[in-house]
Design a protein around this motif. Structure first.
Motif, PDB file in Angstrom:
ATOM      1  N   ASP A 158      22.074   2.938  10.387  1.00 59.87           N
ATOM      2  CA  ASP A 158      22.661   4.221  10.010  1.00 59.87           C
ATOM      3  C   ASP A 158      23.096   4.125   8.554  1.00 59.87           C
ATOM      4  O   ASP A 158      24.047   3.414   8.234  1.00 59.87           O
ATOM      5  CB  ASP A 158      23.851   4.535  10.917  1.00 59.87           C
ATOM      6  N   LEU A 159      22.384   4.804   7.693  1.00 60.43           N
ATOM      7  CA  LEU A 159      22.691   4.742   6.274  1.00 60.43           C
ATOM      8  C   LEU A 159      23.642   5.840   5.810  1.00 60.43           C
ATOM      9  O   LEU A 159      23.905   5.956   4.615  1.00 60.43           O
ATOM     10  CB  LEU A 159      21.398   4.802   5.453  1.00 60.43           C
ATOM     11  N   SER A 160      24.135   6.619   6.758  1.00 57.88           N
ATOM     12  CA  SER A 160      25.089   7.648   6.345  1.00 57.88           C
ATOM     13  C   SER A 160      26.367   6.947   5.890  1.00 57.88           C
ATOM     14  O   SER A 160      26.813   5.976   6.477  1.00 57.88           O
ATOM     15  CB  SER A 160      25.380   8.606   7.501  1.00 57.88           C
ATOM     16  N   GLN A 161      26.914   7.425   4.794  1.00 55.88           N
ATOM     17  CA  GLN A 161      28.106   6.800   4.233  1.00 55.88           C
ATOM     18  C   GLN A 161      29.255   7.776   4.232  1.00 55.88           C
ATOM     19  O   GLN A 161      29.063   8.976   4.053  1.00 55.88           O
ATOM     20  CB  GLN A 161      27.835   6.313   2.811  1.00 55.88           C
ATOM     21  N   GLU A 162      30.423   7.222   4.405  1.00 57.27           N
ATOM     22  CA  GLU A 162      31.618   8.038   4.368  1.00 57.27           C
ATOM     23  C   GLU A 162      32.429   7.589   3.165  1.00 57.27           C
ATOM     24  O   GLU A 162      32.657   6.393   2.968  1.00 57.27           O
ATOM     25  CB  GLU A 162      32.423   7.823   5.654  1.00 57.27           C
ATOM     26  N   THR A 163      32.851   8.515   2.348  1.00 62.31           N
ATOM     27  CA  THR A 163      33.642   8.187   1.170  1.00 62.31           C
ATOM     28  C   THR A 163      35.109   8.412   1.485  1.00 62.31           C
ATOM     29  O   THR A 163      35.498   9.476   1.965  1.00 62.31           O
ATOM     30  CB  THR A 163      33.235   9.063  -0.031  1.00 62.31           C
ATOM     31  N   ASP A 213      14.642   4.178   8.810  1.00 63.81           N
ATOM     32  CA  ASP A 213      15.585   3.133   8.411  1.00 63.81           C
ATOM     33  C   ASP A 213      15.712   2.018   9.453  1.00 63.81           C
ATOM     34  O   ASP A 213      16.339   0.992   9.186  1.00 63.81           O
ATOM     35  CB  ASP A 213      16.972   3.736   8.171  1.00 63.81           C
ATOM     36  N   ASP A 238      13.193   5.436  13.561  1.00 61.69           N
ATOM     37  CA  ASP A 238      13.593   6.186  12.386  1.00 61.69           C
ATOM     38  C   ASP A 238      13.137   5.378  11.180  1.00 61.69           C
ATOM     39  O   ASP A 238      12.939   4.162  11.270  1.00 61.69           O
ATOM     40  CB  ASP A 238      15.121   6.350  12.381  1.00 61.69           C
TER      41      ASP A 238
END
Length: 102
Positions: A90-95, A67, A65
């Protein structure tokens, strides 16, 4: 004069082992390299004839991928006994909102 050369299954010899040899003939043996490949925490040991880390990953069908981090880099020349490590990023972020009292 006798000469003994050992080879592995993945090595490439430019002549048949049963072929007759003659004076001045050039015979080449291209040796495969044994390397470690660590992906998703699992390490396997593979033989390869590929010259760069990127080509090895392609050969082994390891899809990167944009990233993902590869150590050493994909342009690095492959050497025997090296280990290639692929770290999935994994650059997905959770707020998460949390109330903080004064």
């Amino acid at each position: 004069m006798a000469c003994v050369i050992t080879s592995d299954e993945d090595d490439v010899l430019n002549a048949e082992l049963s072929a007759e040899i003659y004076p001045g003939q050039e015979i080449t043996l291209e040796k495969s390299r044994l390397i470690g490949i660590c992906v998703d925490g699992k390490t396997s040991f593979e033989r390869t004839m590929k010259r760069t880390v990127g080509k090895v990953l392609e050969e082994k069908n390891i899809v990167l991928d944009s990233d993902d981090m590869v150590v050493p880099s994909v342009d690095t020349v492959v050497k025997s006994d090296m280990t290639i490590t692929v770290e999935r990023v994994d650059l997905s972020q959770e707020t998460v909102e949390t109330e903080i009292p004064y």
